[in-house]
Enzyme design. Structure first.
Site, PDB file in Angstrom:
ATOM      1  N   LYS A 189       0.835  -1.218   0.000  1.00  0.00           N
ATOM      2  CA  LYS A 189       0.000   0.000   0.000  1.00  0.00           C
ATOM      3  C   LYS A 189       0.861   1.255   0.000  1.00  0.00           C
ATOM      4  O   LYS A 189       0.474   2.268  -0.567  1.00  0.00           O
ATOM      5  CB  LYS A 189      -1.004  -0.029   1.165  1.00  0.00           C
ATOM      6  CG  LYS A 189      -0.369  -0.113   2.558  1.00  0.00           C
ATOM      7  CD  LYS A 189      -0.295   1.202   3.259  1.00  0.00           C
ATOM      8  CE  LYS A 189       0.593   1.178   4.467  1.00  0.00           C
ATOM      9  NZ  LYS A 189       0.421   2.275   5.368  1.00  0.00           N
ATOM     10  N   SER A 252      -0.999  11.052   4.371  1.00  0.00           N
ATOM     11  CA  SER A 252      -0.097   9.904   4.184  1.00  0.00           C
ATOM     12  C   SER A 252       1.259  10.376   3.673  1.00  0.00           C
ATOM     13  O   SER A 252       1.354  11.074   2.665  1.00  0.00           O
ATOM     14  CB  SER A 252      -0.734   8.921   3.200  1.00  0.00           C
ATOM     15  OG  SER A 252       0.262   8.273   2.448  1.00  0.00           O
TER      16      SER A 252
END
Ligand SMILES: NC(=O)c1ccc[n+]([C@@H]2O[C@H](COP(=O)([O-])OP(=O)(O)OC[C@H]3O[C@@H](n4cnc5c(N)ncnc54)[C@H](O)[C@@H]3O)[C@@H](O)[C@H]2O)c1
Length: 325
Positions: A189, A252
């Site tokens: 991911k 992120s």
């Protein structure tokens, strides 16, 4: 109830996990390497560097990493340092860690061994059962007690699974006995978050974003189908949830790295940085693993190509469209 749990790493995730589990154990000891952080936790119930506005629960205390007796006194230990540090730290403390319940929250793939964090910890301690924790869990939101789901990767030992479930009982949990697959989800991911950031730096509308996101998830699932024993992993928190969180949300770090590379704010090559952009360190390992299993991963290759120094992001991105499965 476990009376004393150690957390190695006094950064964002170490502090967040300490706060979360402190409601379920007698005492949490956070092991840090900076005296000022240890002091601020012990005297002000606060990690001033990482969460200056958060009052830590009073049963959280801190020690310096060198306090081996303090570590030896813990029944369970959670490892929450950057993946690049895990082997070094576990090697240095293996006498204190051997035989304990050990959980890793670190995400990464060692290169060139292609080992995950639980495999490194098993190498260094000889403990047969190591658990991992992975999911859509931004540390700041965990620290402030917001709802989050997570997957516990744990093997055959039922007492380990029961202990870990209780420890992480503040989370909505699912489980997998394929620990390596759970950990590889956490590596993949990050790679796709970097890729999505790069893509979004070139193509900005919603159709384009979600088309690419879907292409990434398809490639991730092709990989997981080939390597995972857990046929249900695709809907678990470590997979779908964490992938979406990391690729979609600007908080992120890996997505931000992709955006900054795409916009030429960060210069490439960018594969060996010491900062916690763990995807950039792991992408080479993922490509090698894919080759070992004869899996074609054009998006992971595109990320590697750009991070290795190909500064023409648009050309690389367009190459991905042509090679799409
Ligand atoms: N499992 C999850 O849901 C989840 C969520 C967020 C982060 N993480 C992972 O947790 C790990 C830590 O991330 P973070 O966000 O807390 O990073 P961070 O940079 O905020 O904190 C890392 C901490 O480790 C410490 N550290 C580094 N090297 C050390 C050493 N040799 N000895 C002692 N301490 C050392 C640093 O001083 C720092 O305090 C990463 O692998 C990250 O991917 C996992």
């Amino acid at each position: 109830m476990i009376s004393k749990v150690g957390v190695i790493g006094a950064g964002s995730m170490g502090t967040a996990v300490a706060q979360s589990i402190s409601r379920r154990v007698g005492e949490v000891i956070v092991f840090g390497r900076r005296q000022e952080i240890v002091d601020s936790i012990n005297t002000d119930n606060c990690n001033k560097r990482y969460f200056p506005g958060l009052r830590l629960n009073p049963n959280i205390h801190a020690r310096l990493m060198g306090d081996r007796q303090g570590l030896a006194d813990c029944e369970a230990v959670i490892i929450a340092v950057p993946s690049s540090e895990v082997r070094f730290i576990v090697n240095a403390t293996h006498d204190e860690l051997t035989g304990k319940f050990l959980v890793t929250v670190a995400k990464g793939l060692e290169y060139p061994s292609l080992k995950t964090m639980s495999e490194i910890i098993r190498d260094e301690t000889g403990n047969p059962d190591i658990a991992c924790f992975s999911g859509p869990t931004f540390a700041d939101e965990v620290a402030y007690g917001h709802i989050a789901g997570a997957t516990i990767g744990a093997g055959g030992d039922p007492s380990l699974r029961a202990t870990i479930s209780n420890l992480f009982g503040e989370f909505i949990l699912d489980f997998s006995d394929d620990i390596r697959a759970v950990e590889l989800c956490g590596v993949l991911k990050n790679v796709y978050a970097i890729g999505t950031g790069m893509w979004d730096s070139v193509y900005g509308n919603h159709n384009e974003h979600y088309t690419f996101l879907n292409m990434c998830y398809k490639e991730m699932c092709i990989f997981l189908r080939a390597i995972s024993r857990d046929k249900g992993i695709f809907t678990k928190f470590c997979c779908f949830g964490d992938f979406n969180l990391t690729a979609n949300v600007d908080k992120s770090r890996n997505r931000t790295l992709g955006l900054m590379v795409g916009k030429k704010i960060v210069k490439t090559p960018y594969l060996e940085s010491g900062v916690t952009f763990e995807g950039s360190r792991s992408v080479k390992g993922i490509i090698e693993l894919a080759e070992n299993h004869s899996i074609d991963m054009p998006i992971a290759r595109f990320v590697y190509d750009v991070l290795s120094g190909n500064n023409n992001v648009r050309e690389s991105v367009d190459g991905v469209i042509r090679k799409a499965p």
